[in-house]
Enzyme design. Sequence first.
Site, PDB file in Angstrom:
ATOM      1  N   PRO A 107       6.603  10.006  -2.429  1.00 11.65           N
ATOM      2  CA  PRO A 107       7.474   8.836  -2.539  1.00 11.65           C
ATOM      3  C   PRO A 107       7.665   8.439  -4.000  1.00 11.65           C
ATOM      4  O   PRO A 107       6.703   8.378  -4.767  1.00 11.65           O
ATOM      5  CB  PRO A 107       6.704   7.761  -1.771  1.00 11.65           C
ATOM      6  CG  PRO A 107       5.270   8.190  -1.836  1.00 11.65           C
ATOM      7  CD  PRO A 107       5.296   9.681  -1.831  1.00 11.65           C
ATOM      8  N   THR A 108       8.895   8.184  -4.384  1.00 12.03           N
ATOM      9  CA  THR A 108       9.201   7.764  -5.752  1.00 12.03           C
ATOM     10  C   THR A 108      10.160   6.582  -5.711  1.00 12.03           C
ATOM     11  O   THR A 108      11.092   6.565  -4.904  1.00 12.03           O
ATOM     12  CB  THR A 108       9.836   8.902  -6.576  1.00 12.03           C
ATOM     13  OG1 THR A 108      11.066   9.313  -5.964  1.00 12.03           O
ATOM     14  CG2 THR A 108       8.893  10.103  -6.663  1.00 12.03           C
ATOM     15  N   SER A 136      10.184   6.137  -0.392  1.00  7.59           N
ATOM     16  CA  SER A 136       9.384   5.010  -0.859  1.00  7.59           C
ATOM     17  C   SER A 136       9.968   3.686  -0.407  1.00  7.59           C
ATOM     18  O   SER A 136      11.187   3.530  -0.262  1.00  7.59           O
ATOM     19  CB  SER A 136       9.313   5.027  -2.387  1.00  7.59           C
ATOM     20  OG  SER A 136       8.726   3.843  -2.894  1.00  7.59           O
ATOM     21  N   TYR A 160       4.434  -0.167   1.096  1.00  9.27           N
ATOM     22  CA  TYR A 160       3.604  -1.131   0.373  1.00  9.27           C
ATOM     23  C   TYR A 160       3.478  -2.368   1.250  1.00  9.27           C
ATOM     24  O   TYR A 160       4.465  -2.828   1.840  1.00  9.27           O
ATOM     25  CB  TYR A 160       4.248  -1.539  -0.952  1.00  9.27           C
ATOM     26  CG  TYR A 160       4.261  -0.482  -2.010  1.00  9.27           C
ATOM     27  CD1 TYR A 160       3.077  -0.008  -2.573  1.00  9.27           C
ATOM     28  CD2 TYR A 160       5.464   0.037  -2.481  1.00  9.27           C
ATOM     29  CE1 TYR A 160       3.089   0.963  -3.566  1.00  9.27           C
ATOM     30  CE2 TYR A 160       5.490   1.005  -3.477  1.00  9.27           C
ATOM     31  CZ  TYR A 160       4.303   1.459  -4.014  1.00  9.27           C
ATOM     32  OH  TYR A 160       4.323   2.412  -4.990  1.00  9.27           O
ATOM     33  N   THR A 186       0.282   2.956   1.064  1.00  7.24           N
ATOM     34  CA  THR A 186      -0.296   3.063  -0.278  1.00  7.24           C
ATOM     35  C   THR A 186      -1.203   1.869  -0.535  1.00  7.24           C
ATOM     36  O   THR A 186      -0.786   0.718  -0.367  1.00  7.24           O
ATOM     37  CB  THR A 186       0.809   3.128  -1.339  1.00  7.24           C
ATOM     38  OG1 THR A 186       1.585   4.314  -1.120  1.00  7.24           O
ATOM     39  CG2 THR A 186       0.220   3.172  -2.740  1.00  7.24           C
ATOM     40  N   LYS A 276      -2.773   6.496   1.316  1.00  7.24           N
ATOM     41  CA  LYS A 276      -2.586   7.086  -0.020  1.00  7.24           C
ATOM     42  C   LYS A 276      -3.200   6.199  -1.091  1.00  7.24           C
ATOM     43  O   LYS A 276      -3.054   4.976  -1.063  1.00  7.24           O
ATOM     44  CB  LYS A 276      -1.090   7.268  -0.301  1.00  7.24           C
ATOM     45  CG  LYS A 276      -0.767   7.915  -1.645  1.00  7.24           C
ATOM     46  CD  LYS A 276       0.732   8.109  -1.783  1.00  7.24           C
ATOM     47  CE  LYS A 276       1.097   8.825  -3.070  1.00  7.24           C
ATOM     48  NZ  LYS A 276       0.893   7.961  -4.258  1.00  7.24           N
ATOM     49  N   HIS A 300      -2.097   7.521  -8.219  1.00  7.28           N
ATOM     50  CA  HIS A 300      -0.726   7.032  -8.367  1.00  7.28           C
ATOM     51  C   HIS A 300      -0.035   7.683  -9.565  1.00  7.28           C
ATOM     52  O   HIS A 300       0.761   7.050 -10.262  1.00  7.28           O
ATOM     53  CB  HIS A 300      -0.721   5.506  -8.524  1.00  7.28           C
ATOM     54  CG  HIS A 300       0.478   4.832  -7.908  1.00  7.28           C
ATOM     55  ND1 HIS A 300       0.424   4.178  -6.702  1.00  7.28           N
ATOM     56  CD2 HIS A 300       1.761   4.737  -8.312  1.00  7.28           C
ATOM     57  CE1 HIS A 300       1.614   3.677  -6.414  1.00  7.28           C
ATOM     58  NE2 HIS A 300       2.447   4.016  -7.387  1.00  7.28           N
ATOM     59  N   ASP A 331      -2.323  14.494  -4.737  1.00  2.00           N
ATOM     60  CA  ASP A 331      -1.242  14.505  -5.713  1.00  2.00           C
ATOM     61  C   ASP A 331      -1.793  14.136  -7.085  1.00  2.00           C
ATOM     62  O   ASP A 331      -3.009  13.985  -7.251  1.00  2.00           O
ATOM     63  CB  ASP A 331      -0.088  13.589  -5.278  1.00  2.00           C
ATOM     64  CG  ASP A 331      -0.368  12.093  -5.468  1.00  2.00           C
ATOM     65  OD1 ASP A 331      -1.371  11.714  -6.105  1.00  2.00           O
ATOM     66  OD2 ASP A 331       0.432  11.288  -4.965  1.00  2.00           O
TER      67      ASP A 331
END
Length: 422
Positions: A107-108, A136, A160, A186, A276, A300, A331
């Site tokens: 996710p970005t 995201s 989030y 996250t 995450k 992150h 990641d």
Amino acid sequence: MVERRIPSVHDLAPLMQFKKPEFNARTRRLAAATSIADLRTIAKRVTPKAPFDYTDGAAEGEISLTRARQAFQDIEFHPSVLRDVSKVDTTREVLGKTSAMPFGIAPTGFTRMMQTEGERAGATAAEAAGIPFTLSTMGTTSIEDVAAAAPNGRNWFQLYMWTDRDRSLALVDRAQAAGYDTLMVTVDTPVGGARLRDVKNGFSIPPALTPKTVINALPRPAWWINFLTTEPLAFASLDRWSGTVAALIDTMFDPTVGPDEVRFIREQWKGKLVVKGIQSVADARLAVELGADAIVLSNHGGRQLDRAPIPFHLLPSVVREVGNEVEIHLDTGIMNGADIVASVALGARFTLIGRAYLYGLMAGGRQGVDRTIEILSGEIRRTMKLLGVASLDELEPRHVTQLARLVPYAQPAADAVASSAR
């Protein structure tokens, strides 16, 4: 004496083959890129400084990111020879479904700010490649539009937990209705990290036209033309935002989130649940107890706490602790297919790419994302063959040694307790 002669036309013909010229500049530069580093170079050349630095940068001194990348460089492979590697199998069962490669797109946020095709390019490229794509909460294409762009893709949604719980749960409901099969919560963002490049650049949504940004944009007219002639930025989580990125993050992130919120999400979400942002053995154990189907070892991308633990270094300890109970994904710092192979060898079920994907996106939109996936996939296959393995399942810890560079004086107390309990 060497006997000399005049070459005949027949001799010269094989040497006089000329490559057909490629007149499309984007196609030409992407074809010349042989590594993710090459894509980064192209991306930097064609993207204004503020969005490029938002992608490229990390928190404070960017030590976490530097160390994560260094960790992958500080490995030694141990190949086996005399193996039949004429064909290699790169498929992976991930959360109940097959991925063509052992990596997916992470996710970005603000992705259409990097390049106007944004999440649609990522989702459709992932669909074509047979790998997962993660949207995201701070993405710039809606949940429904991503699903429509890649109806046959495997779409995941990253959440989030906002201070506004109702809006968070509304996103969960929308993702479920749109057919997303995995929710990625996250948990490493009680507040936003200090991303100093963004502060210096005055990075905001929408971008502010200052004399500095105008001067920087002059050699990059294509980016501005695309930005100004396509749909205005919209977020998966809200319709519009005017202000700095830091202010948006402070509005969205909730410093009070605890285990109860994750338990509640687990009860609400019918698909697979991924947690995450795990950075210790103890928190890996907690995530399992909260009902996670997978965890992502991640700091992150170095964008939150600087000097945070290195996920790749943490991997073996977490595998020993919970590897038989939950899928372990990883990641941060991945810039080469060999990094992915090393992660799988040490026990990761799956990996996620963020910056590598965005470098390709900035370099060439959908074509650039395709090129990112092509480069990494080729590196994975080549590394596997040179290691003497024909499938990902053949990769084992014996294939990789993590060379020591950063050696702690003492083991963190929480991890020491978890280790002694085994």
